[in-house]
Design an enzyme around this catalytic site. Structure first.
Site, PDB file in Angstrom:
ATOM      1  N   ASP A 168       2.506  67.214 -10.987  1.00 23.71           N
ATOM      2  CA  ASP A 168       3.635  67.617 -10.141  1.00 23.71           C
ATOM      3  C   ASP A 168       4.213  68.916 -10.699  1.00 23.71           C
ATOM      4  OD1 ASP A 168       5.363  67.465  -8.020  1.00 23.71           O
ATOM      5  OD2 ASP A 168       6.194  65.511  -8.540  1.00 23.71           O
ATOM      6  N   LYS A 212       5.372  60.791   0.180  1.00 21.23           N
ATOM      7  CA  LYS A 212       6.653  60.439  -0.455  1.00 21.23           C
ATOM      8  C   LYS A 212       7.819  60.903   0.406  1.00 21.23           C
ATOM      9  CE  LYS A 212       8.853  63.091  -3.433  1.00 21.23           C
ATOM     10  NZ  LYS A 212       8.974  64.056  -4.529  1.00 21.23           N
ATOM     11  N   ARG A 270      15.350  74.558  -6.391  1.00 22.77           N
ATOM     12  CA  ARG A 270      15.078  73.448  -5.448  1.00 22.77           C
ATOM     13  C   ARG A 270      16.126  73.336  -4.345  1.00 22.77           C
ATOM     14  NH1 ARG A 270      13.996  68.030  -8.375  1.00 22.77           N
ATOM     15  NH2 ARG A 270      15.716  68.741  -9.636  1.00 22.77           N
ATOM     16  N   GLN A 271      17.303  73.928  -4.559  1.00 26.62           N
ATOM     17  CA  GLN A 271      18.315  73.909  -3.482  1.00 26.62           C
ATOM     18  C   GLN A 271      18.011  75.129  -2.610  1.00 26.62           C
ATOM     19  OE1 GLN A 271      20.581  71.547  -2.817  1.00 26.62           O
ATOM     20  NE2 GLN A 271      21.711  72.564  -1.214  1.00 26.62           N
ATOM     21  N   GLU A 327      32.210  81.167 -24.123  1.00 24.80           N
ATOM     22  CA  GLU A 327      31.511  82.208 -23.353  1.00 24.80           C
ATOM     23  C   GLU A 327      30.316  82.743 -24.139  1.00 24.80           C
ATOM     24  OE1 GLU A 327      34.590  85.017 -22.420  1.00 24.80           O
ATOM     25  OE2 GLU A 327      35.524  83.663 -20.971  1.00 24.80           O
ATOM     26  N   ASP A 360       3.025  63.630  -3.909  1.00 23.14           N
ATOM     27  CA  ASP A 360       3.458  63.947  -2.538  1.00 23.14           C
ATOM     28  C   ASP A 360       2.634  65.133  -2.033  1.00 23.14           C
ATOM     29  OD1 ASP A 360       4.656  66.295  -3.608  1.00 23.14           O
ATOM     30  OD2 ASP A 360       6.512  65.208  -3.999  1.00 23.14           O
ATOM     31  N   GLY A 386      11.967  61.073 -12.622  1.00 26.44           N
ATOM     32  CA  GLY A 386      10.696  60.372 -12.831  1.00 26.44           C
ATOM     33  C   GLY A 386      10.306  59.477 -11.667  1.00 26.44           C
TER      34      GLY A 386
HETATM   35  C1  R5P Z   1       9.832  67.426  -5.156  1.00 27.79           C
HETATM   36  O1  R5P Z   1       9.203  67.178  -4.160  1.00 27.79           O
HETATM   37  C2  R5P Z   1       9.198  67.849  -6.431  1.00 27.79           C
HETATM   38  O2  R5P Z   1       7.919  68.336  -6.233  1.00 27.79           O
HETATM   39  C3  R5P Z   1       9.149  66.711  -7.435  1.00 27.79           C
HETATM   40  O3  R5P Z   1       8.246  65.736  -6.987  1.00 27.79           O
HETATM   41  C4  R5P Z   1      10.495  66.099  -7.614  1.00 27.79           C
HETATM   42  O4  R5P Z   1      11.486  67.069  -7.675  1.00 27.79           O
HETATM   43  C5  R5P Z   1      10.523  65.277  -8.865  1.00 27.79           C
HETATM   44  O5  R5P Z   1      11.792  64.721  -9.024  1.00 27.79           O
HETATM   45  P1  R5P Z   1      11.968  63.260  -9.594  1.00 27.79           P
HETATM   46  O6  R5P Z   1      11.295  63.216 -10.926  1.00 27.79           O
HETATM   47  O7  R5P Z   1      13.455  63.120  -9.684  1.00 27.79           O
HETATM   48  O8  R5P Z   1      11.368  62.322  -8.603  1.00 27.79           O
END
Ligand code: R5P
Length: 275
Positions: free
Chosen positions: A201, A174, A78-79, A21, A151, A207
Site C-alpha cells: 500500500d 475496500k 490525502r485531503q 516556534e 484496494d 492499519g
Molecule cells: C487509502 O486508500 C490509502 O491508500 C491507504 O489504504 C489508507 O490510507 C491506509 O489507511 P489505514 O491504515 O488507516 O487504513
C-alpha cells in the site's frame, strides 16, 4: 544523500525557540547555487512543514538559482477533495505554501492521488517507491509469492512489485465511511492457499485497510503474510491490529523515518534529481 549525488552538503541548524516556534539556519551561503532541499513531513507534520517552508525561503533569500524540493512523505496530501461542505482543501493549501516559499521543483513519493499534483504550478512529480520494495522482497526466500493490493488504489503498486518479482498479483475492494472512517473490505476468493502473500500500500495509518486484506488472506490459507508500504505512519495500536490479522512483518521506506523504515529510496531520489 549529498555523497550519492556528488554535491556539497549544507547542514541545516534547527531547533525550537523556548515558546515552541521553529528556528532554521543554513550553515553555508548558497547564493547562485542549485539547491536541493530534502525534508520529509511525517509526524510531527506541522513542525516538519514549517521547517520546510523556512528552509526553502531562507534558500531563496540567499539567492539560490533554483530550489528542488524533495518531500518524500508529503503531509496533508490525502485531503485532496472536500468530502463535506466547508472542509479545508489541505493538499492545495500545503502545495501553495511550498510553492510560495520559493520551491522551483517538487519531488515526492507515492502521493495518494497523482492528480493532486495539479495544485502545483511548478514542475512536480510523484515517484514510486515500489521498485525499492520489490528489490527488498527479491532478496527474501519466498514461497510462490503473490502480491495483493488492499484496494483498487494500490493496484498499480501491486503490479510493479509483482512484475519485478515475476509473481502473481490480485486486489480487493475496500470502502471507507467518510464520517466514521470505518473500513470494510469485500471478501473475494484469491489464489493464496499455501503461498506467501505480500500486501502493498502507499500508506498505513490505522492499519485497518491492510488488516482487512490480511484477515481475508489468512482465512483463505495464506502461508506467510508480509506487509510493505511507502509511508509507514502506523498509529498506536496499528501494529497489534496487523499482527492479530495474521501479518508476519511490516516494512516501510525511509520516506518516513522510524522503526519500519528498512527500505531506502535514496537511489530513486538521486536518479530523479539528476533527471
Ligand atoms: C487509502 O486508500 C490509502 O491508500 C491507504 O489504504 C489508507 O490510507 C491506509 O489507511 P489505514 O491504515 O488507516 O487504513
Amino acid at each position: 544523500m549529498a555523497e550519492l549525488l556528488g554535491v556539497e552538503a549544507v547542514p541545516v541548524e534547527s531547533r525550537a525557540f523556548p515558546d515552541g516556534e521553529s528556528y532554521i539556519r543554513l550553515t553555508r551561503n548558497i547564493h547562485d547555487k542549485e539547491a536541493i532541499v530534502i525534508q520529509s513531513t511525517y509526524p510531527p507534520q506541522d513542525r516538519h512543514l514549517v521547517q520546510l517552508f523556512l528552509i526553502i525561503d531562507a534558500a531563496r533569500d540567499q539567492g539560490a538559482e533554483s530550489i528542488t524540493v524533495v518531500v518524500p512523505y508529503l503531509a496533508y496530501a490525502r485531503q485532496d477533495k472536500r468530502f463535506r461542505e466547508g472542509e479545508a482543501l489541505s493538499a492545495k493549501t500545503i502545495m501553495s505554501l511550498i510553492e510560495a516559499s520559493g520551491a522551483t521543483r517538487l519531488i515526492t513519493f507515492d502521493i495518494h492521488q497523482q492528480s493532486t499534483l495539479k495544485h502545483f504550478h511548478i514542475p512536480s512529480t510523484s515517484l514510486s517507491a515500489m521498485p525499492a520494495v520489490a528489490q527488498y522482497f527479491a532478496k527474501q526466500d519466498l514461497e510462490r509469492p503473490i502480491v495483493i493490493a488492499p484496494d483498487r488504489g494500490a493496484l498499480d503498486k501491486a503490479e510493479i512489485v509483482a512484475e519485478e518479482l515475476k509473481a502473481d498479483h490480485d486486489f480487493l475492494d475496500k470502502r471507507r465511511d467518510v464520517i466514521s472512517g470505518k473500513v470494510t473490505t469485500a471478501e473475494k476468493r484469491m489464489d493464496v492457499q499455501g503461498r506467501d502473500v505480500i500486501i502493498v500500500d502507499d500508506i498505513i495509518v490505522t492499519g485497518s485497510s491492510v488488516a482487512n486484506a490480511a484477515s481475508i488472506a489468512s482465512r483463505q490459507g495464506a502461508h506467510c503474510i508480509f506487509v510493505a508500504c511507502t509511508h509507514a505512519l502506523l498509529q498506536e495500536g496499528a501494529l497489534q491490529k496487523l499482527l492479530k490479522a495474521g501479518v508476519k512483518s511490516v516494512v516501510g521506506t525511509n520516506c518516513v523515518e522510524g522503526e519500519f523504515s528498512q527500505i531506502s529510496v535514496a537511489s530513486l531520489i538521486a536518479d530523479a534529481v539528476r533527471r
